[in-house]
Design a protein around this motif. Sequence first.
Motif, mmCIF file in Angstrom:
data_model
loop_
_atom_site.group_PDB
_atom_site.id
_atom_site.type_symbol
_atom_site.label_atom_id
_atom_site.label_comp_id
_atom_site.label_asym_id
_atom_site.label_seq_id
_atom_site.Cartn_x
_atom_site.Cartn_y
_atom_site.Cartn_z
ATOM 1 N N ARG A 162 0.757 -1.252 -0.142
ATOM 2 C CA ARG A 162 0.042 0.025 0.085
ATOM 3 C C ARG A 162 0.984 1.376 -0.130
ATOM 4 N N LEU A 163 1.865 1.156 0.791
ATOM 5 C CA LEU A 163 2.826 2.429 0.714
ATOM 6 C C LEU A 163 3.520 2.657 -0.502
ATOM 7 N N ILE A 164 3.917 1.596 -1.228
ATOM 8 C CA ILE A 164 4.261 1.761 -2.535
ATOM 9 C C ILE A 164 3.646 2.342 -3.513
ATOM 10 N N ILE A 165 2.144 1.618 -3.538
ATOM 11 C CA ILE A 165 1.186 2.230 -4.321
ATOM 12 C C ILE A 165 1.015 3.761 -3.853
ATOM 13 N N LYS A 166 0.770 4.249 -2.964
ATOM 14 C CA LYS A 166 0.512 5.614 -2.552
ATOM 15 C C LYS A 166 1.699 6.515 -2.921
ATOM 16 N N ALA A 167 3.160 5.936 -2.899
ATOM 17 C CA ALA A 167 4.127 6.936 -3.137
ATOM 18 C C ALA A 167 4.365 6.832 -4.838
ATOM 19 N N GLN A 168 3.640 6.218 -5.499
ATOM 20 C CA GLN A 168 3.736 6.004 -6.745
ATOM 21 C C GLN A 168 2.706 7.339 -7.275
ATOM 22 N N ARG A 169 1.690 7.506 -6.554
ATOM 23 C CA ARG A 169 0.927 8.473 -6.917
ATOM 24 C C ARG A 169 1.606 9.805 -6.862
ATOM 25 N N PHE A 170 2.416 9.926 -5.848
ATOM 26 C CA PHE A 170 3.225 11.441 -5.924
ATOM 27 C C PHE A 170 4.375 11.361 -6.922
#
Length: 170
Positions: A162-170
Motif C-alpha cells: 500500500r505504501l508503494i502504491i501511495k508513493a507512486q501517486r506522488f
Amino acid sequence: QIREAAREGFLYHLWINKSFHQPLATLNGSLVQVLEKGVRNFDAGPDFLNSLIKIDGQLQRGDIEIHPLAGDWYHHRHHLDPRYNSVILHLVTMHVPENFAALRQDGTPVATVNLDDFLDTPSETLDAEQLSVDRLAKPICLLAEADDRTKERILRQAGSQRLIIKAQRF
C-alpha cells in the motif's frame, strides 16, 4: 434500549444496501431524492464520491459523508478540510442537536439527514443485531484463523504494498 451509536462501517453497509423510505428529508425539512448513492471511497476524504441527488427538486452531484453522530463532522475537523468542500449530503443517526448545521471549510452549509428517521428500526439496533449474527458466523477471512506470526507477515507485506502504491501517486 440501546444507547450506543451504530458503527460507521455498518452505516456504510446500510447506505449501500438498504432501501430507505423515500423521499428522505433534511433536518430543516427539504426533500431529498437519491438518484445515485455514489462510490465508496476507501482513501482519505468523504465516504462516498460522485453521488447524484435532488434537494427540493434541484439536481446536485457531489460527495456524501456518513457519521453515527452529527457532531462527528466537527470532531473529525471536516469543517477545516477543503477535501470536504464537495460534500452535498451529511448522513447521521440518533438524536441530532436542535439547530445543528454542518458547515464545509468554504462556509457552505451541508444538507443533513438523520437516517434513523427513515428506517423501521433504529440503526443502532440493526447494528447490534448484526453483531450478534456475526459472532455466530464462521470467519470468512482465512487470516482470522492464522497464527500470529503469519498474520504479522501478511499484514506487513500488505502495508508495504500500500505504501508503494501511495508513493507512486506522488
